[in-house]
Design a protein around this motif. Structure first.
Motif, PDB file in Angstrom:
ATOM      1  N   CYS A  90     -58.888 -41.927  93.004  1.00  0.00           N
ATOM      2  CA  CYS A  90     -57.652 -41.443  92.563  1.00  0.00           C
ATOM      3  C   CYS A  90     -57.526 -40.898  91.274  1.00  0.00           C
ATOM      4  O   CYS A  90     -57.905 -41.697  90.321  1.00  0.00           O
ATOM      5  CB  CYS A  90     -56.443 -42.416  92.856  1.00  0.00           C
ATOM      6  SG  CYS A  90     -54.862 -41.751  92.500  1.00  0.00           S
ATOM      7  N   CYS A  91     -57.267 -39.572  91.160  1.00  0.00           N
ATOM      8  CA  CYS A  91     -57.283 -38.887  89.774  1.00  0.00           C
ATOM      9  C   CYS A  91     -56.045 -39.160  88.960  1.00  0.00           C
ATOM     10  O   CYS A  91     -54.817 -39.377  89.641  1.00  0.00           O
ATOM     11  CB  CYS A  91     -57.160 -37.315  90.168  1.00  0.00           C
ATOM     12  SG  CYS A  91     -56.954 -36.405  88.490  1.00  0.00           S
ATOM     13  N   LYS A  92     -56.622 -39.532  87.754  1.00  0.00           N
ATOM     14  CA  LYS A  92     -55.113 -39.982  86.811  1.00  0.00           C
ATOM     15  C   LYS A  92     -54.219 -39.031  86.466  1.00  0.00           C
ATOM     16  O   LYS A  92     -53.087 -39.273  86.045  1.00  0.00           O
ATOM     17  CB  LYS A  92     -55.790 -40.896  85.697  1.00  0.00           C
ATOM     18  CG  LYS A  92     -56.516 -42.186  85.951  1.00  0.00           C
ATOM     19  CD  LYS A  92     -56.841 -42.900  84.435  1.00  0.00           C
ATOM     20  CE  LYS A  92     -57.797 -44.055  84.986  1.00  0.00           C
ATOM     21  NZ  LYS A  92     -58.041 -44.855  83.852  1.00  0.00           N
ATOM     22  N   SER A  93     -54.483 -37.802  86.568  1.00  0.00           N
ATOM     23  CA  SER A  93     -53.748 -36.499  86.473  1.00  0.00           C
ATOM     24  C   SER A  93     -52.949 -36.278  87.604  1.00  0.00           C
ATOM     25  O   SER A  93     -51.776 -36.111  87.359  1.00  0.00           O
ATOM     26  CB  SER A  93     -54.785 -35.519  85.521  1.00  0.00           C
ATOM     27  OG  SER A  93     -53.948 -34.239  85.392  1.00  0.00           O
ATOM     28  N   CYS A  94     -53.813 -35.714  88.547  1.00  0.00           N
ATOM     29  CA  CYS A  94     -52.829 -35.153  89.428  1.00  0.00           C
ATOM     30  C   CYS A  94     -52.544 -36.146  90.566  1.00  0.00           C
ATOM     31  O   CYS A  94     -51.627 -35.894  91.458  1.00  0.00           O
ATOM     32  CB  CYS A  94     -53.679 -33.872  90.251  1.00  0.00           C
ATOM     33  SG  CYS A  94     -55.161 -34.518  91.209  1.00  0.00           S
ATOM     34  N   HIS A  95     -53.129 -37.208  90.545  1.00  0.00           N
ATOM     35  CA  HIS A  95     -52.882 -38.210  91.625  1.00  0.00           C
ATOM     36  C   HIS A  95     -53.214 -37.914  93.188  1.00  0.00           C
ATOM     37  O   HIS A  95     -52.905 -38.737  93.697  1.00  0.00           O
ATOM     38  CB  HIS A  95     -51.429 -38.726  91.478  1.00  0.00           C
ATOM     39  CG  HIS A  95     -50.820 -38.975  90.027  1.00  0.00           C
ATOM     40  ND1 HIS A  95     -51.281 -40.116  89.438  1.00  0.00           N
ATOM     41  CD2 HIS A  95     -50.066 -38.345  89.422  1.00  0.00           C
ATOM     42  CE1 HIS A  95     -50.809 -40.232  88.113  1.00  0.00           C
ATOM     43  NE2 HIS A  95     -49.970 -38.939  88.200  1.00  0.00           N
ATOM     44  N   ARG A  96     -54.234 -37.306  93.261  1.00  0.00           N
ATOM     45  CA  ARG A  96     -54.484 -36.965  94.460  1.00  0.00           C
ATOM     46  C   ARG A  96     -56.000 -37.727  94.597  1.00  0.00           C
ATOM     47  O   ARG A  96     -56.682 -37.922  93.802  1.00  0.00           O
ATOM     48  CB  ARG A  96     -55.011 -35.543  94.642  1.00  0.00           C
ATOM     49  CG  ARG A  96     -53.740 -34.521  94.531  1.00  0.00           C
ATOM     50  CD  ARG A  96     -54.083 -33.087  94.794  1.00  0.00           C
ATOM     51  NE  ARG A  96     -54.422 -32.787  96.133  1.00  0.00           N
ATOM     52  CZ  ARG A  96     -54.697 -31.429  96.534  1.00  0.00           C
ATOM     53  NH1 ARG A  96     -54.469 -30.506  95.612  1.00  0.00           N
ATOM     54  NH2 ARG A  96     -54.954 -31.111  97.785  1.00  0.00           N
ATOM     55  N   THR A  97     -56.323 -38.102  95.819  1.00  0.00           N
ATOM     56  CA  THR A  97     -57.432 -38.712  96.482  1.00  0.00           C
ATOM     57  C   THR A  97     -58.366 -37.894  96.693  1.00  0.00           C
ATOM     58  O   THR A  97     -58.278 -37.011  97.492  1.00  0.00           O
ATOM     59  CB  THR A  97     -57.110 -40.189  97.277  1.00  0.00           C
ATOM     60  OG1 THR A  97     -56.648 -39.344  98.303  1.00  0.00           O
ATOM     61  CG2 THR A  97     -56.063 -41.057  96.814  1.00  0.00           C
TER      62      THR A  97
ATOM     63  N   TYR B 136     -60.251 -46.161  94.679  1.00  0.00           N
ATOM     64  CA  TYR B 136     -59.377 -46.168  95.534  1.00  0.00           C
ATOM     65  C   TYR B 136     -59.602 -46.559  97.086  1.00  0.00           C
ATOM     66  O   TYR B 136     -59.295 -45.870  97.970  1.00  0.00           O
ATOM     67  CB  TYR B 136     -58.454 -44.793  95.375  1.00  0.00           C
ATOM     68  CG  TYR B 136     -57.214 -44.935  95.870  1.00  0.00           C
ATOM     69  CD1 TYR B 136     -56.061 -45.306  95.220  1.00  0.00           C
ATOM     70  CD2 TYR B 136     -56.819 -44.573  97.223  1.00  0.00           C
ATOM     71  CE1 TYR B 136     -54.671 -45.402  95.532  1.00  0.00           C
ATOM     72  CE2 TYR B 136     -55.433 -44.461  97.636  1.00  0.00           C
ATOM     73  CZ  TYR B 136     -54.519 -44.973  97.163  1.00  0.00           C
ATOM     74  OH  TYR B 136     -53.277 -44.918  97.430  1.00  0.00           O
TER      75      TYR B 136
ATOM     76  N   PHE C 191     -60.364 -40.978  86.252  1.00  0.00           N
ATOM     77  CA  PHE C 191     -59.944 -41.336  87.971  1.00  0.00           C
ATOM     78  C   PHE C 191     -60.324 -42.624  88.080  1.00  0.00           C
ATOM     79  O   PHE C 191     -61.216 -43.462  87.305  1.00  0.00           O
ATOM     80  CB  PHE C 191     -60.498 -40.577  89.103  1.00  0.00           C
ATOM     81  CG  PHE C 191     -62.099 -40.279  88.580  1.00  0.00           C
ATOM     82  CD1 PHE C 191     -62.975 -41.150  89.070  1.00  0.00           C
ATOM     83  CD2 PHE C 191     -62.764 -39.130  88.175  1.00  0.00           C
ATOM     84  CE1 PHE C 191     -64.467 -40.785  89.136  1.00  0.00           C
ATOM     85  CE2 PHE C 191     -63.896 -38.950  87.757  1.00  0.00           C
ATOM     86  CZ  PHE C 191     -64.686 -39.870  88.457  1.00  0.00           C
ATOM     87  N   THR C 192     -59.643 -43.408  89.269  1.00  0.00           N
ATOM     88  CA  THR C 192     -60.178 -44.839  89.318  1.00  0.00           C
ATOM     89  C   THR C 192     -60.435 -45.020  90.864  1.00  0.00           C
ATOM     90  O   THR C 192     -60.041 -44.031  91.725  1.00  0.00           O
ATOM     91  CB  THR C 192     -58.721 -45.667  89.028  1.00  0.00           C
ATOM     92  OG1 THR C 192     -57.757 -45.312  90.039  1.00  0.00           O
ATOM     93  CG2 THR C 192     -58.415 -45.687  87.598  1.00  0.00           C
TER      94      THR C 192
ATOM     95  N   CYS D  41     -62.390 -34.565  88.654  1.00  0.00           N
ATOM     96  CA  CYS D  41     -61.516 -34.474  90.086  1.00  0.00           C
ATOM     97  C   CYS D  41     -61.782 -33.083  90.646  1.00  0.00           C
ATOM     98  O   CYS D  41     -61.848 -32.058  89.967  1.00  0.00           O
ATOM     99  CB  CYS D  41     -59.945 -34.651  89.784  1.00  0.00           C
ATOM    100  SG  CYS D  41     -58.841 -34.188  90.907  1.00  0.00           S
TER     101      CYS D  41
END
Length: 335
Positions: A83-90, A72, A69-70, A61
């Motif tokens: 989308c980051c699994k830690s900070c949830h930002r794209t 999106y 991340f996944t 990220c």
């Protein structure tokens, strides 16, 4: 606010753009200029840029550095979003790079770089590629970011040549004596540049103003020449400290006595050629801010070292997509 380059003339318009009273010939010229511009500057959705960018996979990220991340979806230009699994930002593959939020296709960097590698002036590049002059300066600043540490780990070895060349400050920055006349010789108006080559790699660094000194020469080359190498240079006394510190085998020649000697017989030819090309490169952009001189030297070293012009373009684009540095247009021109 610095607006020196914020608003510049469009390369798309003519004196007759939007003029209802223009002649048929003037309308014809205006339409063709507009068509040429449009062909040069396609919308991102009309290019195959997304295919290139989607061939790269992010490693982490760009915001928090997390490696999980996944997918999106995609942007409106077809570029994969994550989308980051830690900070949830794209983010996308170009988030946090010099291409973030770009409006002009990355493919135009090919023409831009090729022009730079041919030592074209900024005005010429602007006209050739139908870009605003401010766009050329903006892209150059981005390129400087990518190459900011290019020379950091270059170490010359074997038979090494070094020399110094001097480049004058801009006319508006020239310092004069109390009587109004300019300082003569290697004064504060001359920037000393140390340049070296081993035939495979070339380096160039600013050494300060005025004459060569042993301490500055040592500071410039100490970490860029392998200990015990064979150093070929002129009889500049400022080189002695470097020779002693790195235990170099020293081979010196009197540069004045070599003037007029045919190139094939000149032992200093390799370094003389690098100095010649450096001056040619700098002179193609002679009005540049001298505070950015080292950035220009980094670019020069890259041009000298990295294969042919197309291999250089490949490396610039590859490094740019992996370089975690970005530059906003307004941050560059509107402070």
């Amino acid at each position: 606010m610095n607006k020196e380059f914020f608003i510049t003339d469009s390369r798309r318009t003519t004196p007759w753009t939007g003029d209802a009273d223009a002649t048929e010939l003037q309308h014809f010229i205006d339409r063709k200029v507009d068509a040429l511009y449009a062909n040069k500057h396609m919308a991102l959705t009309e290019t195959d840029e997304s295919e290139l960018l989607n061939s790269y996979e992010p490693q982490r990220c760009p915001y928090c550095g997390h490696e999980e991340f996944t997918g999106y979806g995609r942007t409106r230009n077809g570029v994969k979003r994550y989308c980051c699994k830690s900070c949830h930002r794209t983010f996308t593959i170009i988030t946090g790079t010099i291409f973030q939020d770009h409006k002009i296709p990355i493919s135009e960097w090919i023409d831009f770089c090729l022009c730079l590698f041919r030592f074209q002036s900024f005005t010429s590049i602007s006209k050739t590629n139908r870009n605003a002059y401010s766009t050329v300066k903006y892209w150059l600043s981005k390129l400087f970011l990518v190459l900011s540490e290019y020379q950091k780990n270059i170490i010359l070895e074997g038979t090494v040549y070094i020399d110094e060349t001097f480049y004058k400050v801009r006319s508006g920055d020239i310092a004069n004596k109390d009587d109004g006349t300019q300082f003569r010789g290697l004064s504060r108006n001359q920037i000393c540049i140390g340049i070296g080559t081993d035939g495979k790699r070339t380096i160039a660094f600013t050494e300060g103003f005025g004459k060569v000194s042993g301490k500055r020469t040592l500071s410039t080359f100490r970490n860029h020449i392998k200990e015990g190498s064979n150093l070929i240079h002129d009889e500049e006394r400022g080189h002695r400290l470097l020779v002693d510190e790195l235990k170099l085998q020293s081979e010196t020649y009197n540069a004045k006595l070599l003037k007029g000697v045919p190139d094939k017989d000149n032992p200093l030819l390799p370094i003389n050629r690098k100095c010649f090309f450096l001056k040619k490169f700098l002179n193609s952009h002679s009005g540049f801010d001298r505070e950015e001189l080292q950035n220009y030297l980094n670019l020069f070293a890259f041009i000298m070292n990295e294969g042919n012009q197309y291999e250089r373009v490949e490396k610039i684009l590859e490094w740019s997509l992996h370089c975690p540095k970005t530059l906003n247009y307004r941050d560059k021109f509107c402070k």
